[in-house]
Design a protein around this motif. Sequence first.
Motif, PDB file in Angstrom:
ATOM      1  N   VAL A  13       0.841  -1.200   0.000  1.00 57.61           N
ATOM      2  CA  VAL A  13       0.000   0.000   0.000  1.00 57.61           C
ATOM      3  C   VAL A  13       0.874   1.246   0.000  1.00 57.61           C
ATOM      4  O   VAL A  13       0.645   2.193  -0.764  1.00 57.61           O
ATOM      5  CB  VAL A  13      -0.942  -0.002   1.218  1.00 57.61           C
ATOM      6  CG1 VAL A  13      -1.692   1.320   1.320  1.00 57.61           C
ATOM      7  CG2 VAL A  13      -1.940  -1.142   1.108  1.00 57.61           C
ATOM      8  N   ALA A  14       1.885   1.268   0.854  1.00 56.11           N
ATOM      9  CA  ALA A  14       2.791   2.417   0.920  1.00 56.11           C
ATOM     10  C   ALA A  14       3.479   2.657  -0.421  1.00 56.11           C
ATOM     11  O   ALA A  14       3.596   3.790  -0.883  1.00 56.11           O
ATOM     12  CB  ALA A  14       3.822   2.210   2.027  1.00 56.11           C
ATOM     13  N   ARG A  50      -3.878   3.275   7.326  1.00 62.09           N
ATOM     14  CA  ARG A  50      -3.269   4.177   8.309  1.00 62.09           C
ATOM     15  C   ARG A  50      -1.807   3.823   8.560  1.00 62.09           C
ATOM     16  O   ARG A  50      -0.949   4.694   8.697  1.00 62.09           O
ATOM     17  CB  ARG A  50      -4.040   4.116   9.633  1.00 62.09           C
ATOM     18  CG  ARG A  50      -5.396   4.785   9.582  1.00 62.09           C
ATOM     19  CD  ARG A  50      -6.011   4.906  10.972  1.00 62.09           C
ATOM     20  NE  ARG A  50      -7.451   5.034  10.865  1.00 62.09           N
ATOM     21  CZ  ARG A  50      -8.321   4.115  11.248  1.00 62.09           C
ATOM     22  NH1 ARG A  50      -7.885   2.976  11.769  1.00 62.09           N
ATOM     23  NH2 ARG A  50      -9.614   4.309  11.111  1.00 62.09           N
ATOM     24  N   GLU A  51      -1.517   2.512   8.654  1.00 63.50           N
ATOM     25  CA  GLU A  51      -0.135   2.080   8.869  1.00 63.50           C
ATOM     26  C   GLU A  51       0.741   2.460   7.685  1.00 63.50           C
ATOM     27  O   GLU A  51       1.887   2.891   7.849  1.00 63.50           O
ATOM     28  CB  GLU A  51      -0.097   0.569   9.099  1.00 63.50           C
ATOM     29  CG  GLU A  51       1.282   0.011   9.411  1.00 63.50           C
ATOM     30  CD  GLU A  51       1.826   0.442  10.746  1.00 63.50           C
ATOM     31  OE1 GLU A  51       3.032   0.231  10.984  1.00 63.50           O
ATOM     32  OE2 GLU A  51       1.061   1.000  11.568  1.00 63.50           O
ATOM     33  N   ALA A  52       0.203   2.336   6.474  1.00 64.20           N
ATOM     34  CA  ALA A  52       0.949   2.734   5.277  1.00 64.20           C
ATOM     35  C   ALA A  52       1.214   4.237   5.294  1.00 64.20           C
ATOM     36  O   ALA A  52       2.311   4.693   4.941  1.00 64.20           O
ATOM     37  CB  ALA A  52       0.172   2.349   4.022  1.00 64.20           C
ATOM     38  N   MET A  53       0.238   5.005   5.728  1.00 60.09           N
ATOM     39  CA  MET A  53       0.407   6.453   5.803  1.00 60.09           C
ATOM     40  C   MET A  53       1.448   6.831   6.847  1.00 60.09           C
ATOM     41  O   MET A  53       2.199   7.797   6.695  1.00 60.09           O
ATOM     42  CB  MET A  53      -0.925   7.126   6.122  1.00 60.09           C
ATOM     43  CG  MET A  53      -1.896   7.113   4.956  1.00 60.09           C
ATOM     44  SD  MET A  53      -1.203   7.976   3.512  1.00 60.09           S
ATOM     45  CE  MET A  53      -2.456   7.604   2.288  1.00 60.09           C
ATOM     46  N   ARG A  54       1.503   6.035   7.916  1.00 57.80           N
ATOM     47  CA  ARG A  54       2.524   6.279   8.934  1.00 57.80           C
ATOM     48  C   ARG A  54       3.926   6.107   8.345  1.00 57.80           C
ATOM     49  O   ARG A  54       4.842   6.889   8.629  1.00 57.80           O
ATOM     50  CB  ARG A  54       2.322   5.317  10.113  1.00 57.80           C
ATOM     51  CG  ARG A  54       3.239   5.596  11.296  1.00 57.80           C
ATOM     52  CD  ARG A  54       3.283   4.422  12.245  1.00 57.80           C
ATOM     53  NE  ARG A  54       3.895   3.264  11.619  1.00 57.80           N
ATOM     54  CZ  ARG A  54       5.202   3.113  11.464  1.00 57.80           C
ATOM     55  NH1 ARG A  54       6.039   4.043  11.874  1.00 57.80           N
ATOM     56  NH2 ARG A  54       5.685   2.028  10.875  1.00 57.80           N
ATOM     57  N   VAL A  83      14.573   0.424   2.873  1.00 57.36           N
ATOM     58  CA  VAL A  83      14.634   0.085   4.292  1.00 57.36           C
ATOM     59  C   VAL A  83      13.264   0.274   4.928  1.00 57.36           C
ATOM     60  O   VAL A  83      12.816  -0.546   5.736  1.00 57.36           O
ATOM     61  CB  VAL A  83      15.693   0.943   5.018  1.00 57.36           C
ATOM     62  CG1 VAL A  83      15.585   0.778   6.532  1.00 57.36           C
ATOM     63  CG2 VAL A  83      17.092   0.553   4.563  1.00 57.36           C
ATOM     64  N   GLN A  84      12.574   1.355   4.553  1.00 58.67           N
ATOM     65  CA  GLN A  84      11.239   1.590   5.090  1.00 58.67           C
ATOM     66  C   GLN A  84      10.302   0.432   4.761  1.00 58.67           C
ATOM     67  O   GLN A  84       9.534  -0.031   5.605  1.00 58.67           O
ATOM     68  CB  GLN A  84      10.665   2.890   4.505  1.00 58.67           C
ATOM     69  CG  GLN A  84      11.321   4.156   5.016  1.00 58.67           C
ATOM     70  CD  GLN A  84      10.975   4.431   6.469  1.00 58.67           C
ATOM     71  OE1 GLN A  84      11.764   4.134   7.367  1.00 58.67           O
ATOM     72  NE2 GLN A  84       9.814   4.969   6.738  1.00 58.67           N
ATOM     73  N   LEU A  85      10.367  -0.056   3.525  1.00 58.18           N
ATOM     74  CA  LEU A  85       9.482  -1.139   3.124  1.00 58.18           C
ATOM     75  C   LEU A  85       9.863  -2.456   3.792  1.00 58.18           C
ATOM     76  O   LEU A  85       8.997  -3.266   4.137  1.00 58.18           O
ATOM     77  CB  LEU A  85       9.490  -1.294   1.602  1.00 58.18           C
ATOM     78  CG  LEU A  85       8.888  -0.130   0.815  1.00 58.18           C
ATOM     79  CD1 LEU A  85       8.837  -0.476  -0.664  1.00 58.18           C
ATOM     80  CD2 LEU A  85       7.494   0.233   1.309  1.00 58.18           C
ATOM     81  N   ARG A  86      11.157  -2.678   3.975  1.00 59.16           N
ATOM     82  CA  ARG A  86      11.581  -3.884   4.684  1.00 59.16           C
ATOM     83  C   ARG A  86      11.081  -3.861   6.117  1.00 59.16           C
ATOM     84  O   ARG A  86      10.630  -4.878   6.661  1.00 59.16           O
ATOM     85  CB  ARG A  86      13.105  -3.997   4.659  1.00 59.16           C
ATOM     86  CG  ARG A  86      13.678  -4.391   3.304  1.00 59.16           C
ATOM     87  CD  ARG A  86      15.173  -4.241   3.269  1.00 59.16           C
ATOM     88  NE  ARG A  86      15.839  -5.239   4.095  1.00 59.16           N
ATOM     89  CZ  ARG A  86      17.134  -5.185   4.407  1.00 59.16           C
ATOM     90  NH1 ARG A  86      17.883  -4.181   3.998  1.00 59.16           N
ATOM     91  NH2 ARG A  86      17.675  -6.138   5.128  1.00 59.16           N
ATOM     92  N   ARG A  87      11.128  -2.709   6.736  1.00 59.27           N
ATOM     93  CA  ARG A  87      10.605  -2.579   8.094  1.00 59.27           C
ATOM     94  C   ARG A  87       9.109  -2.880   8.123  1.00 59.27           C
ATOM     95  O   ARG A  87       8.611  -3.540   9.042  1.00 59.27           O
ATOM     96  CB  ARG A  87      10.869  -1.173   8.638  1.00 59.27           C
ATOM     97  CG  ARG A  87      12.316  -0.911   9.041  1.00 59.27           C
ATOM     98  CD  ARG A  87      12.473   0.509   9.572  1.00 59.27           C
ATOM     99  NE  ARG A  87      13.849   0.791   9.924  1.00 59.27           N
ATOM    100  CZ  ARG A  87      14.398   0.553  11.111  1.00 59.27           C
ATOM    101  NH1 ARG A  87      13.660   0.002  12.058  1.00 59.27           N
ATOM    102  NH2 ARG A  87      15.652   0.843  11.358  1.00 59.27           N
TER     103      ARG A  87
END
Length: 227
Positions: A13-14, A50-54, A83-87
Amino acid sequence: MDPVSPSPLVAQVAERVRGRISSGEWGVGTKLPGEHTLAPLLGVSRPTLREAMRILAGAGLVESRQGAGVFVVATEPRVNWSVQLRRAALTDVYEVRVALEVEAARLAAARRTDGDMTAITAAMDRRVAAAGENDAAFVDADIALHAAIVAAAHNPILANLFTEFLPALRAGLINLVELLDLRAKLPNPGQDTHAALVAAVAAQDPEAAERTLRQELRNTLALLRRD
């Protein structure tokens, strides 16, 4: 907009929203569609959105303004996007771990047999020995310990769910060790917590087993969710 396929859902989603921002479709200053509109377009729940928006906010791409909505503030992330997506993907894995393993630990402490404790103790010894081996071997030893505890819960459905989850868990744990550099200073991370978990199962203390594992997993989630 095509629905997003699952696993890891939040990361996808992000990435989908980021793509629209980077392409200029949603430029700087644009107010994004509200949750009630955007979540159905992506085929996901509002909590997932919401988590994707975070994640996007943590990357400096969007900003939530109270009472006004979410606005695009940059077209390129200020942090390493991969790194953001891996997290995000690892967060998904750990949320499933909490759902599966915390209850398994509670049940194991209540139901374990002497034979179960023999298997759990052997797995714990193997985890300790694996501290001197490579990351994949250490992860495999760690998983074997958790699998022994799940088996001690004596719930075949829970055991089957855990087995189905194992490939994602193994990949996630290897990624976690690399991403957070967990073994750089301590070759056997989580040794004290795992020893406490085994002790709680041996003492047939369901509350202690649940509390110990939940806190361990929550601590890791906190590391993954930090900006």
